[in-house]
Each structure stands twice: as C-alpha cells, then as structure tokens.
Design a protein around this motif. Structure first.
Motif, short mmCIF file in Angstrom:
data_model
loop_
_atom_site.label_atom_id
_atom_site.label_comp_id
_atom_site.label_asym_id
_atom_site.label_seq_id
_atom_site.Cartn_x
_atom_site.Cartn_y
_atom_site.Cartn_z
N ALA A 1 0.83 -1.20 0.00
CA ALA A 1 0.00 0.00 0.00
C ALA A 1 0.87 1.25 0.00
CB ALA A 1 -0.94 -0.01 1.21
N LEU B 1 2.16 1.91 -3.38
CA LEU B 1 1.12 2.46 -4.25
C LEU B 1 0.89 3.94 -3.95
CD1 LEU B 1 -1.74 -0.16 -4.60
CD2 LEU B 1 -0.30 0.79 -6.37
N GLN B 2 0.85 4.25 -2.66
CA GLN B 2 0.62 5.64 -2.28
C GLN B 2 1.77 6.52 -2.79
OE1 GLN B 2 -0.25 4.15 1.73
NE2 GLN B 2 -1.49 5.97 2.00
N ASN C 1 1.55 7.86 -6.32
CA ASN C 1 0.60 8.94 -6.59
C ASN C 1 -0.17 8.65 -7.87
OD1 ASN C 1 -0.73 11.37 -6.54
ND2 ASN C 1 0.97 12.53 -7.40
N VAL C 2 -0.82 7.47 -7.91
CA VAL C 2 -1.43 7.00 -9.16
C VAL C 2 -2.56 7.88 -9.67
CG1 VAL C 2 -0.83 4.56 -8.94
CG2 VAL C 2 -2.91 5.41 -7.86
N TYR C 3 -3.20 8.61 -8.78
CA TYR C 3 -4.33 9.44 -9.24
C TYR C 3 -3.88 10.79 -9.78
CZ TYR C 3 -6.67 6.12 -6.21
OH TYR C 3 -7.10 4.99 -5.60
N GLY C 4 -2.61 11.09 -9.58
CA GLY C 4 -2.15 12.42 -9.94
C GLY C 4 -1.78 12.52 -11.40
N ALA D 1 -13.60 2.45 -7.45
CA ALA D 1 -13.27 3.62 -8.27
C ALA D 1 -12.04 4.31 -7.71
CB ALA D 1 -14.45 4.58 -8.30
N GLY D 2 -11.20 4.77 -8.61
CA GLY D 2 -10.03 5.54 -8.20
C GLY D 2 -10.05 6.89 -8.88
N GLY D 3 -9.99 7.97 -8.11
CA GLY D 3 -9.91 9.31 -8.67
C GLY D 3 -11.09 9.64 -9.55
N GLY E 1 -11.41 5.48 -3.85
CA GLY E 1 -10.13 6.04 -3.38
C GLY E 1 -9.75 7.26 -4.20
N ALA E 2 -9.13 8.22 -3.52
CA ALA E 2 -8.62 9.39 -4.22
C ALA E 2 -7.31 9.80 -3.57
CB ALA E 2 -9.62 10.54 -4.16
N ARG E 3 -6.66 10.78 -4.16
CA ARG E 3 -5.37 11.19 -3.64
C ARG E 3 -5.53 11.92 -2.29
NH1 ARG E 3 -1.38 15.54 -5.28
NH2 ARG E 3 -3.27 16.59 -5.97
N VAL F 1 -8.51 7.92 1.19
CA VAL F 1 -7.59 8.78 0.44
C VAL F 1 -6.16 8.33 0.70
CG1 VAL F 1 -9.13 10.77 0.45
CG2 VAL F 1 -7.48 10.48 2.30
N VAL G 1 -4.84 2.78 0.74
CA VAL G 1 -5.24 2.53 -0.64
C VAL G 1 -6.60 1.84 -0.67
CG1 VAL G 1 -2.91 2.49 -1.56
CG2 VAL G 1 -3.91 0.39 -0.71
N VAL G 2 -7.26 1.98 -1.81
CA VAL G 2 -8.66 1.57 -1.92
C VAL G 2 -8.83 0.05 -1.73
CG1 VAL G 2 -8.64 1.37 -4.45
CG2 VAL G 2 -10.76 1.95 -3.28
N PRO H 1 -6.80 4.27 -12.28
CA PRO H 1 -5.50 4.12 -12.94
C PRO H 1 -5.16 2.63 -13.07
CG PRO H 1 -5.36 5.64 -11.08
CD PRO H 1 -6.70 5.02 -11.02
N MET I 1 -3.78 0.84 -10.02
CA MET I 1 -4.80 0.63 -9.00
C MET I 1 -5.69 -0.55 -9.38
SD MET I 1 -8.33 1.99 -9.07
CE MET I 1 -9.63 1.28 -8.12
N TYR J 1 -4.00 -3.99 -8.77
CA TYR J 1 -4.03 -4.40 -7.37
C TYR J 1 -5.44 -4.76 -6.93
CZ TYR J 1 0.85 -3.50 -6.44
OH TYR J 1 2.21 -3.59 -6.45
#
Lengths: 157, 279, 381
Positions: A140, A143-144, A147-150, B119-121, B149-151, B177, B190-191, B212, B215, B218
């Motif tokens: 985890a 993964l964090q 920054n996969v959402y960025g 869902a991610g972002g 999950g989001a940043r 988040v 993480v989600v 993504p 994500m 995983y």
C-alpha cells in the motif's frame, strides 16, 4: 458479557488460532478504549503493546517541523495496530491517534514476546499472521508513493 | 450515402446547459443537443468525444443523464489544453459532441448478484451512471458496495451524494484517500484495503473497477484473493484515442480497440495483456 | 458468356480512352522519380512500358527491360489506398459566430476512379481495408463512396520480385475476385496482347464496347504459364499456420530487442503497406479564430506520439512499437477483421531503409520455439 477470550478468537487476526494458543495470548490481554483525539502511542516511545481493533478508527500520523501532521494510514475494526512490539528495538515509528471512540484489546508486548520465546509454535502462528499485514502495508505504501491518481497539468489532453 | 445515420466523424452541436465545479481541478458539463436529439440513450460506461472549438477533441465518459431534458453530464478533470478549453466554457456556449461510443458496465448481467464497485480518482465518473442504474432497480441486486479512493480528501467527487446512496439505497460506501491532514476523519490508505470492510458474497459478486491501471491491477489481485472469479470482474482500459469508431488504430490494446470493444472489458478477456509492458 | 477474350495494345489504349469517356479518372502505374508509382493516366503512353523494378530488402531500382511489356514490373512504393483512404483529408469545417458554432461536414468525394494495374495482392489489400472502413459497426462514408465508385482493372503478375511472398499468404499471384476486369499480358515473339476476363457486370459491359477477339486455348495456357512463372520465381515465404498463437505467446521474446536495434522507427513500412490504415486528426484554426477545420492524415504506430497518454507514450521503446506493428499485422488483425493484415506484397521489406524482413522476423521467433530460449538465428549477418 462476552469473555475476553471469545472476543479475541472472533477477531479476524486471531481467527482459527488453536485453543491453547488463544489461552496463552488472552493471558497478556486487556480491554482498552480510547476517546476520539486521544493518542494511543507516540513516535519513539517504547512499543510495549499490540492492539487489535474491535471498533473505531485509529490514524497513523507523521509530523515534520513547520508542517501539519500527515495521516499516512487509518486502521479500523477487524484490523491490528502496530508490530513494533515484536521487532527490536521495540520503538514506535509513528504517532497513533484515535480518530473516533475506539475499543481495542491491548496485549502486553513483553508478555507476548516471552510467550513466543517459550513456545515457538505460538511465535510462528503470530508471525505468520503479522507478516501478511506488514506485506500489505508495504504494498500500500508503494502504491501511495506512486501517486497513481495524480496527473500533472499539461500531461493530459 | 447513408443519411439515416450521421457521419460518426462529424460532431453535432451541443449547448452548455450548465457548468459547475466539482473539485478544485474537476468540473462537470451538462450538455443539451441543439436541434433534434439524435440519440439520448446511453449505456453506463459509454463515452462521448467532446470538441472544444478550434482546440481539439477529447474522450469523456458520461457521468449522468441531464437532470432536465435531453443530454448528458460529463465530469472532466482540467489537465490539458482541450480539457482546459472545456473548462473555460460558459452557459449557452456551443461545443461539438460525437457519441455515445463504447461498451458498457454489465448491469443486466449483475442481476441477482452482489456488486462491488471500485473507483479511483476521476474513475468514479464513468461508474456513477452504473451506480444509478443499480439503485434504480435496487431490489434486483444483493449487497452493493462502493469503494472509492482518491489522492486527497479535496479530490473526492460527488461527496454530497454519498449520504443518499448510503441511506436511501443501502449502498455500502467506503471512501479512502492516499493521504490527508488531521481535518479528515475518514479512512487513509489505498482503496484495496477497503475490500475486507464491506459485505459481499465473493462467489456471487460482480466487480466493476475504474481507475489508474496500477490501481486496477491491485484491485483485481485483491478481489481474486477474496474469491471473486475473473469472469465476474470488469475493468476499463484507456489508450490514446482519435476517432472513437475503430478507424484510426490509435487505441489498440492487443486485439481490442478500446473505443469499440471497450472501454469496459471483462477481466479474463484482457488478462494476458493486463500486466505486460508497453502494449 | 464470360469467356476470356483477347485485346491488343491498341485495345488497351482504347480501354483507357473508354474509361475516360465514361467519366472515370484513370489511375495507374507510371514512371516518376525513378520509381513506378500510381498516378493519373492520360493515355497508354503514361504506362511504364519497357520498365521493370529490381527489388530486395532495403533495395529498389527501376531498369529497362529488353521487351516492351506494359506491366513488366511488380509493385512500387504506392498502393491504391492513397486514393481510397487519402493521406490527408479534411473531415469538416466549423464556423464560430456570437458563441454559436456551425459544423459543416465535408461533402463526400465524388471522383470516380478507375484503377488500372491492380495486382492480386492489392485486391486482397483493398478487401482488407473494406473490413476496416465499411464492414464494422461504423462506416467511413467517404471511403465507402470512393470504393463503390471505383472500377478495378486487375493485372495478373507474370513475374515476381525477390521480396514477394503472396503465394504463402494465399493472395496471389493470380487475381481470383474483386475486380471488374482482369488482364494478363502476353508478350511473345513480337505478339503483344492481353487476355481479358470480366469479373462483374460493369466489366462485361466495358468489354462489349472494346470489340475483343475470342481467346484460343493456347492464349489461355500462355497466360497461365506466365502466372505460374511468377509463382515459381517466388523465393520468400511466410508460414501462417498458428502464427497468431506464435506471436501472442512470444510477446517477451528476445528477438524483439534484436530487431529494435536495427529498426529506425521511420514508419516507412506503414506508409508503403497497402493495408495499414492508421490515421490521426489535426485541428486547425485561422488567424481570426472563428474558422476551424479538422484534417485526417495517415499516422503510424512507429511514431512516439501515437500512443501518447497522460504525459508519456505507452509504447516508448522501438521494441514495443515494432512488436505492435508486426503482431497487429499478423496476429491481432485476425481477431479484429477475420484475416491476416499482410498480403505478402513485400513493400515493407523493400522500402525498409535497413532491410528488415518481416518473413525473417517471423521465422526467427518460430525457430526459437519458446519464449524463454534465445533465437538460434540472429538477424545480423
């Protein structure tokens, strides 16, 4: 009212643990609750307790000078808190704070360590339950870190 | 020439009925057709090609039907020249739209099953119409869980709808988040860590994942570990897209064209390529 | 009623005139820039009479023949796709006025082309592009119109180039279908004529206006012999049995690294390929900003931008781009459109500046057997 042992054996972390081992770990356990906002432990303090969470939510935080504290992870019902009690030099790496009213079973770390030392079978049981949690936490974190959402502006369409 | 169907390469004019901010970098556009509506039907998961005048075109998932009248809502993250131009639009402006295109989430196929939506972002946008469809015939489905999950907390979409999803429709909404400051009292992590925290029967569950690629990889691993079969997991893929109708070749992913065979794929059908590099 | 007939060179000239009279723009082979290319033919004199081409991997020259054959060459850098799926085409225009946008579709192409000199491999290539643009869930109306309006006069190959491998791809050298007329050039002891057969009603009609002579059994056998000669000359081949599985199972094969060391990622192979169909679009505006246009132009999976996504290219290495091109052409094409995307014309072999040979690349992967072993035949000789 449920006995301590029956609470422990229904927690996912200890699920399926043999009766004799359950008795051994129950011998180190006590019921502990934390109010919202209460710190459960602080970074660099001696890690003398292992918690399983029955209810509530705990945040693991890190704070650097000049910045707001950053929450890195939250753990909640059915999960565990902390493994520094079994890894020398037994010091916490983060601050742990109850986000809401949190009920836990707290195990005396020294007590558990001694019992694991005396009975490697118990030690193996505990470690093989801890290692997946450690592994998942590491996955985890990676993964964090990604920054996969960025998506940086100008990288998209 | 076949006039019964408009040329799929030519955008139709649409009017901005409304534009509003969702988060600091994400906004929604409610678009209504100018003149007669050509197709108001769409299937959750499908996307439109939106054309910002003189700037370019970008594929955007439909995130809901218009609240009143024909048209669709699109939720867009301002991350590039075209999306930035779309962000500058004002009510009443005209833009070009082609669509809807692509495959859909397996709503009918999920009847009688539990549904886990991950869902991610911005990935919640194409899943929202799926959620709406599930809620619309709520009794046809078992447990429904949304793991989102989001940043950061400020990146979360549609937060004002969560309560009604939870309360009115009994959807298990779990939000997390990647990191937060102390003002956030929700989950951090993480989600995928949310999976054990919701109720569903893994043997009778359809999972729909959008986020993504990393994500999703995983998420698939974790769902499979929990006993959900590969045939019941659906993912979305993303590749460069120009034409949206299978002519331009850009969006190929192995044998699939993301635009017409996707963007929603059953996991076992894309599995061989899913973790291969540079496909 | 559709028996083969004979026309002579005068008849060929008349055919071109007849087509022009019927309103066709006659396109065919002609010598330009030291190559045999496809362009507008004004008359029979534009044909590359007496010329042939010399081809090898990374090599193309035209040279004089010792006879006066009109179709004594194989294939050049052009293919008919440039007329059916033009390299650059405006899709639509848009005008902006007071916040209103008016989108004006480009009127569909109305030119009626007559293609003269279409080879069997090219007929197959056209059929393959039909699958892409006409047979799918969406139809490219511009392509369809060009295609429906086009008249096709095939010419059977009576010689092949060392780069040809149509026999192994089942795409030649004899034209079997997909034409309106098919010619076979017969040139022997100063007797110069063409065996002609119609493949459609339109073709029959044309033939009727040409006043041909009936063909004798010996003419037919001479034509067949010529085609047979083309097949016999063919030295290259590609094994297509199980090729899809072979490539899909070997996506991590070391041969991809090896070929990537030679590949310049120049996109020549995709430009000359008669089936490669990829395109991109460009949005342009004029200086006032009120007039916008969208143009479609050929693109290639060998360019870096082709797979651009969120700040980077999905296929950033040459290896991945070559792999994409070849596995698409030979393997995933089968899943997508029901046939191979390769017709064995050899253009990609000839026009590759470093002479990469697709048949050799397939063989290298095939010979190595499994994805873990090293290829037994390195490509660098």
């Amino acid at each position: 009212m449920k006995s301590l042992q029956s609470i422990i054996e229904t927690h996912p972390f200890f699920k399926g643990l043999d009766e004799p081992y359950l008795e051994l770990v129950t011998g180190c356990a006590s019921n502990v609750r934390f109010n919202a906002g209460e710190f459960i432990y602080r970074q660099d303090e001696e890690a003398d307790t292992f918690y399983i969470i029955r209810q509530g939510k705990v945040s693991l935080e890190i704070c650097q000078p000049g910045h707001e504290p950053m929450v890195l992870q939250t753990v909640s019902e059915g999960e565990i808190l902390g493994w520094a009690w079994i890894v020398p030099p037994y010091h916490w790496k983060f601050d742990a704070q109850a986000v809401e009213l949190t009920r836990t079973i707290a195990f005396d770390g020294k007590c558990l360590r001694n019992k694991c030392q005396e009975d490697h079978g118990l030690g193996y049981e505990l470690l093989s339950r801890l290692l997946p949690v450690v592994g998942k936490t590491m996955d985890a974190s990676r993964l964090q870190l990604m920054n996969v959402y960025g998506i940086k502006s100008s990288e998209g369409v | 020439m076949n006039f019964s169907e408009p040329d799929p390469m030519v955008p139709q004019p649409y009017k901005v009925r409304q534009i509003w901010q969702e988060t600091h970098d994400t906004f929604s556009l409610d678009l209504e057709p100018k003149g007669p509506s050509l197709h108001s039907e769409f299937a959750p998961g499908q996307f439109n090609m939106l054309y910002a005048f003189g700037v370019g075109e970008v594929p955007i998932s439909i995130s809901a039907c218009s609240k009143n009248g024909d048209g669709w809502i699109h939720t867009i993250r301002d991350v590039g020249t075209v999306t930035h131009a779309l962000h500058q639009l004002r009510e009443g402006d005209t833009i070009g739209l082609r669509g809807p295109f692509g495959s859909a989430w397996p709503i009918d196929e999920s009847k009688g099953s539990d549904v886990v939506i991950m869902a991610g972002g911005i990935g919640l946008a194409p899943l929202r119409p799926a959620l709406y469809a599930l809620m619309e015939s709520r009794k046809n489905f078992g447990d429904i869980a949304l793991l989102y999950g989001a940043r950061k907390p400020e990146d979360l979409l549609y937060t004002d709808e969560f309560e009604s999803w939870r309360g009115k429709y009994g959807v298990q909404v779990r939000v997390t988040v990647d990191n937060a400051d102390r003002t956030w009292s929700g989950n951090v992590g993480v989600v995928t860590t949310m999976i054990p925290r919701v109720n569903f029967d893994p043997l009778q569950t359809v999972a729909m994942i959008c986020g993504p690629e990393i994500m999703m990889r995983y998420a698939v691993l974790e769902l499979r570990q929990n006993g959900v079969s590969e045939e019941n997991i659906y993912v979305t893929m993303e590749r460069n897209m120009k034409c949206a109708v299978g002519f331009c070749g850009h969006c190929q992913f192995g044998p699939a064209f993301i635009c017409k065979d996707g963007p929603v794929f059953r996991y076992d059908r894309v599995k061989p390529l899913f973790s291969l590099r540079e496909v | 009623m559709n028996a083969p007939v004979l026309i002579d060179t005068i008849g060929l000239g008349q055919l071109i005139k007849l087509l022009q009279k019927k309103g066709y723009q006659v396109m065919g082979p002609t010598v330009r820039d030291e190559a045999i290319v496809y362009d507008t033919l004004d008359s029979i004199n534009d044909l590359p009479q007496g010329w042939t081409d010399e081809q090898e991997a990374g090599h193309y020259r035209i040279k004089k023949r010792d006879d006066n054959a009109y179709f004594g060459y194989v294939v050049g850098p052009h293919s008919w796709k440039k007329y059916l799926h033009p390299p650059r085409r405006r899709l639509w225009r848009a005008e902006q006025k007071d916040g209103e946008v008016d989108i004006i579709p480009e009127s569909a192409e109305s030119t009626r082309f007559a293609f003269l000199g279409v080879r069997s491999c090219e007929l197959h290539a056209i059929t393959i592009q039909d699958e892409v643009f006409i047979k799918g869930p969406h139809v490219d109306n511009d392509y369809r119109l060009r295609r429906e309006n086009a008249l096709i006069i095939a010419v059977n190959c009576t010689q092949s180039a060392p780069t040809c491998f149509c026999v192994s791809m089942n795409t030649g050298p004899k034209a079997e279908s997909g034409y309106d007329l098919v010619l076979t050039e017969i040139l022997e002891n100063n007797i110069h004529h063409f065996l002609v057969q119609a493949g459609s009603e339109k073709g029959l009609e044309l033939l009727g206006e040409l006043d041909p002579r009936p063909a004798k059994e010996s003419d037919i056998s001479k034509a067949e012999k010529g085609i047979e000669q083309a097949a016999q000359q063919m030295s290259r081949s590609m094994k297509t049995d199980g090729i899809k599985e072979l490539l899909f199972e070997n996506l991590e094969h070391p041969r991809w690294d090896e070929v990537a060391e030679r590949c310049l990622s120049c996109a020549n192979c995709t430009m000359v390929c008669p089936t490669c169909f990829c395109s991109t679009v460009e949005d342009v505006t004029d200086i006032t900003g009120d007039h916008a246009e969208r143009w479609q132009r050929w693109d290639s999976c060998f360019t870096m931008d082709f797979s651009y996504l969120h700040g980077g290219s999905v296929r950033s290495s040459t290896k991945s781009r070559y792999r994409q091109w070849m596995t698409h052409k030979l393997a995933s094409w089968i899943d997508q459109f029901g046939s191979s995307g390769c017709v064995g014309c050899g253009r990609c072999v000839t026009w590759c500046p470093v002479g990469i040979d697709i048949t050799e690349e397939v063989r290298a992967i095939e010979n190595a057997g499994s994805k873990t072993s090293t290829p037994s035949q390195g490509g660098k000789e």
